[in-house]
Scaffold this active site. Sequence first.
Site, PDB file in Angstrom:
ATOM      1  N   SER A  39      71.055  60.803  60.883  1.00 39.07           N
ATOM      2  CA  SER A  39      70.902  59.359  61.068  1.00 39.07           C
ATOM      3  C   SER A  39      70.384  59.057  62.458  1.00 39.07           C
ATOM      4  O   SER A  39      70.638  59.806  63.413  1.00 39.07           O
ATOM      5  CB  SER A  39      72.252  58.655  60.881  1.00 39.07           C
ATOM      6  OG  SER A  39      72.186  57.298  61.278  1.00 39.07           O
TER       7      SER A  39
ATOM      8  N   TYR B  47      81.177  57.247  62.710  1.00 37.75           N
ATOM      9  CA  TYR B  47      80.004  57.598  61.902  1.00 37.75           C
ATOM     10  C   TYR B  47      78.926  58.230  62.780  1.00 37.75           C
ATOM     11  O   TYR B  47      78.353  59.268  62.432  1.00 37.75           O
ATOM     12  CB  TYR B  47      79.473  56.346  61.206  1.00 37.75           C
ATOM     13  CG  TYR B  47      78.278  56.562  60.317  1.00 37.75           C
ATOM     14  CD1 TYR B  47      78.422  57.050  59.026  1.00 37.75           C
ATOM     15  CD2 TYR B  47      76.984  56.258  60.762  1.00 37.75           C
ATOM     16  CE1 TYR B  47      77.321  57.233  58.191  1.00 37.75           C
ATOM     17  CE2 TYR B  47      75.881  56.439  59.942  1.00 37.75           C
ATOM     18  CZ  TYR B  47      76.060  56.925  58.659  1.00 37.75           C
ATOM     19  OH  TYR B  47      74.965  57.116  57.849  1.00 37.75           O
TER      20      TYR B  47
END
Length: 328
Positions: free
Chosen positions: A223, A236
């Site tokens: 990501s 995250y």
Amino acid sequence: MAPRRPTRKASSKTAVAAGRRIQSAVDRRDRKRSPKKSSSKPMQSGKRAYPKAFPAQHLTKPGVEDDLSYPPLFQAPGYQGSEKLKDMVALITGGDSGIGRAIAVLYAREGADIAIAYLNEHDDAEITKAAVEREGSRCLLLPGDVRMAGFCNKAVEETIRTFGKLDILVNNAAFQEHEYDIEDLSDEHFDHTLKTNLYGYFYMARAAVPHLKPGGSIVMTGSVTGIMGSKHLLDYSMTKGGIHAFTRSLAGHLIERGIRVNAVAPGPVWTPLNPADKPAKDVKDFGADTPMKRAAQPEEIAPAFVFLAAPCCSSYITGEVLPIVGGY
């Protein structure tokens, strides 16, 4: 008589004068130039136009794609298969929806049979299975929790029992939930994110590696948050940075076995993951702050997973993290 060479002092004066002439010319043009207005239109460079805004909607976790008012685009109508993955078998975690569904469809279009590991979104998984079968490939559904090593072992075993082998592992399943203050990030929340996004990737890789032959590959979903960070996604972002490090480390670990390991690091992508995280009011403008002024659709990300899995495309690529972040 030979011409006199310019002294160092004279040469410096010449350079200064030249620099000032250039600056003056640019300054004159700047004074005449009207300030440019930033376009509010999203950049469109694909086969079809993609939206800038989405319905204000919040989903209950784990997030069912079929519940979205605006369904993510995964069919990739402009993508023509050319047998890049012919006769291969791919196991995709989180393959029921979002990026995972788009990967499954394109892998099938390239000739691979597909096994999909997913949590409990059975309706989504059936839609993905039907899409894979329309491409002429077989599809195996494997519901379960990637946080559990036993399930990961079973998923690999079932894939091999059904299709006879395993060539590609796509680690894609993820958990994401924002938190505004670190003091409010509970142990349960933190543990759940790490177990899903890191333990799950490790368990799946450990189960798959003994069955991968030279020419096989592992592709991870990282990501942009693992590169740039995200102040409201502390856990995250930590896991995505860990996935990038795991990718590079595992690539070195497996290079002598002829197995390649790479990652794709997307920016904002319209999938159930984000409406199941963000409040409805924030979902509407999701991705509009990128230079392209819109979020990606899954079908725009999936071709990178084909590229990194296909030996004909990336036989000399391992240990890389490929950012697809909308122009950042």
